[in-house]
Design an enzyme around this catalytic site. Structure first.
Site, PDB file in Angstrom:
ATOM      1  N   SER A 164      66.418  37.264  38.471  1.00 55.31           N
ATOM      2  CA  SER A 164      65.053  36.811  38.706  1.00 55.31           C
ATOM      3  C   SER A 164      65.040  35.624  39.670  1.00 55.31           C
ATOM      4  O   SER A 164      65.534  35.738  40.797  1.00 55.31           O
ATOM      5  CB  SER A 164      64.384  36.486  37.366  1.00 55.31           C
ATOM      6  OG  SER A 164      63.004  36.289  37.521  1.00 55.31           O
ATOM      7  N   ASP A 259      58.525  46.651  36.949  1.00 57.07           N
ATOM      8  CA  ASP A 259      58.621  45.228  37.286  1.00 57.07           C
ATOM      9  C   ASP A 259      57.803  44.964  38.534  1.00 57.07           C
ATOM     10  O   ASP A 259      57.912  45.696  39.527  1.00 57.07           O
ATOM     11  CB  ASP A 259      60.101  44.882  37.518  1.00 57.07           C
ATOM     12  CG  ASP A 259      60.354  43.404  37.804  1.00 57.07           C
ATOM     13  OD1 ASP A 259      59.402  42.607  37.813  1.00 57.07           O
ATOM     14  OD2 ASP A 259      61.531  43.056  38.031  1.00 57.07           O
ATOM     15  N   HIS A 289      61.181  43.670  33.563  1.00 54.66           N
ATOM     16  CA  HIS A 289      61.810  42.484  34.116  1.00 54.66           C
ATOM     17  C   HIS A 289      62.473  41.682  32.994  1.00 54.66           C
ATOM     18  O   HIS A 289      61.916  41.529  31.917  1.00 54.66           O
ATOM     19  CB  HIS A 289      60.739  41.618  34.805  1.00 54.66           C
ATOM     20  CG  HIS A 289      61.303  40.432  35.497  1.00 54.66           C
ATOM     21  ND1 HIS A 289      61.779  40.474  36.786  1.00 54.66           N
ATOM     22  CD2 HIS A 289      61.493  39.152  35.075  1.00 54.66           C
ATOM     23  CE1 HIS A 289      62.232  39.284  37.129  1.00 54.66           C
ATOM     24  NE2 HIS A 289      62.064  38.467  36.106  1.00 54.66           N
TER      25      HIS A 289
END
Length: 317
Positions: A164, A259, A289
């Site tokens: 991320s 996501d 995610h």
């Protein structure tokens, strides 16, 4: 919100984490951040502390980085010889997360690849906006390359990874070091569902804007926290999809299908290939995610770690 496309194990894991979250006050996006961080990170801390394979050595060491003492989590699956190393940068929108919330992920990679893993506890935003976290992560990689033997590490064999916002910082670290330390050769980049651009209008942003854990509203807040100046959100070290990607080491991209960031991950794969960078990419169906947090609960997460372990072993051989 429809969960028809969700992996059943992902659905069960998400429900479990939501139930744990009810024990904490609601997360409020705004300053001061301390209470929000406790609520956001709290449900996953026990999971991280209990998970992950045991290591021959696990410890926290401190480095003097850019005028402050920066904690680094160090995991070594064996101690009989200097180990190649992955510097792993945790995710959390640049505002959440720590070496504690991602401890089980780092352990899993160390065991899967037989390498050491070093996790820097970089400064969070909005208190420390761009480019402080990036500069701290780059400084940790430099230290490992120059002095890693002090921690039983082979500083000539380094991969940088992250998830991320940590994937963003991993890519940006490689781009920064390419310019500042041309003699420092990275063996690869492990990029898990990374943040690669500041646009929030891609088809995946529109499709998964709500109801899939990471929302468009949250990403807007994260970008404003990390890069409060609009011009910085266009900087190639903040939004690396806008950078010249030539000369980067081989990359492994792991993408979550459901996501908001899946579109920019596909765009990053295409940009890397066009720049002549060796790329392997896998999209994991039915997961959200942050699905690596579910190691041991969701088979797709376990599969991702195993695949990354094989890739890391090749890159660090």
């Amino acid at each position: 919100m429809s969960q028809d496309r969700w992996d059943p194990e992902m659905r069960a894991f998400t429900a479990m984490m939501e139930e744990r979250g009810r024990a904490f006050p609601p997360v409020v996006l705004g300053m001061p951040m301390d209470a929000a961080r406790a609520s956001n990170d709290g449900p996953g801390l026990a999971l991280a502390e209990a998970g992950g394979p045991p290591m021959a050595e696990s410890r926290t060491d401190w480095l003097s980085i850019r005028g402050r003492r920066l904690a680094c989590r160090v995991h070594r699956p064996s101690t009989d010889t200097p180990l190649p190393v992955m510097v792993y940068i945790h995710g959390g929108g640049w505002v959440w997360g720590s070496i504690d919330t991602h401890d089980h992920i780092m352990r899993a990679y160390a065991a899967a690849a037989g390498c050491a893993v070093v996790g820097p506890d970089y400064a969070l935003s909005p208190e420390a906006p761009f480019p402080q976290a990036l500069e701290e992560c780059a400084a940790v990689v430099r230290w490992v390359a120059q002095h890693g033997a002090q921690w039983g590490l082979d500083g000539t064999r380094i991969v940088v990874g992250g998830d991320s916002a940590g994937g963003n910082l991993a890519m940006a670290t490689a781009l920064l070091l390419r310019e500042t330390d041309p003699s420092l050769t990275l063996r690869g980049l492990l990029l898990n569902y990374g943040v690669f651009d500041s646009r929030t209008d891609t088809p995946s942003y529109l499709e998964f804007a709500t109801g899939h854990t990471l929302t468009r509203e949250k990403m807007d807040f994260y970008w404003r926290a990390y890069a409060p100046r609009e011009a910085d959100r266009l900087h190639p070290l903040a939004a690396p999809l806008r950078a010249d990607l030539t000369g980067l080491p081989p990359c492994l991209l792991h993408v979550a299908e459901l996501d908001v960031l899946s579109g920019e991950n596909a765009a990053m794969e295409a940009r890397l290939r066009a720049a002549g960078v060796a790329v392997e990419a896998t999209t994991f169906p039915g997961v959200l995610h942050g699905f690596l947090r579910s190691i041991g609960h969701v088979k797709q997460a376990d599969r991702a770690v195993a695949e990354a372990g094989t890739w890391l072993s090749r890159r660090l051989a």
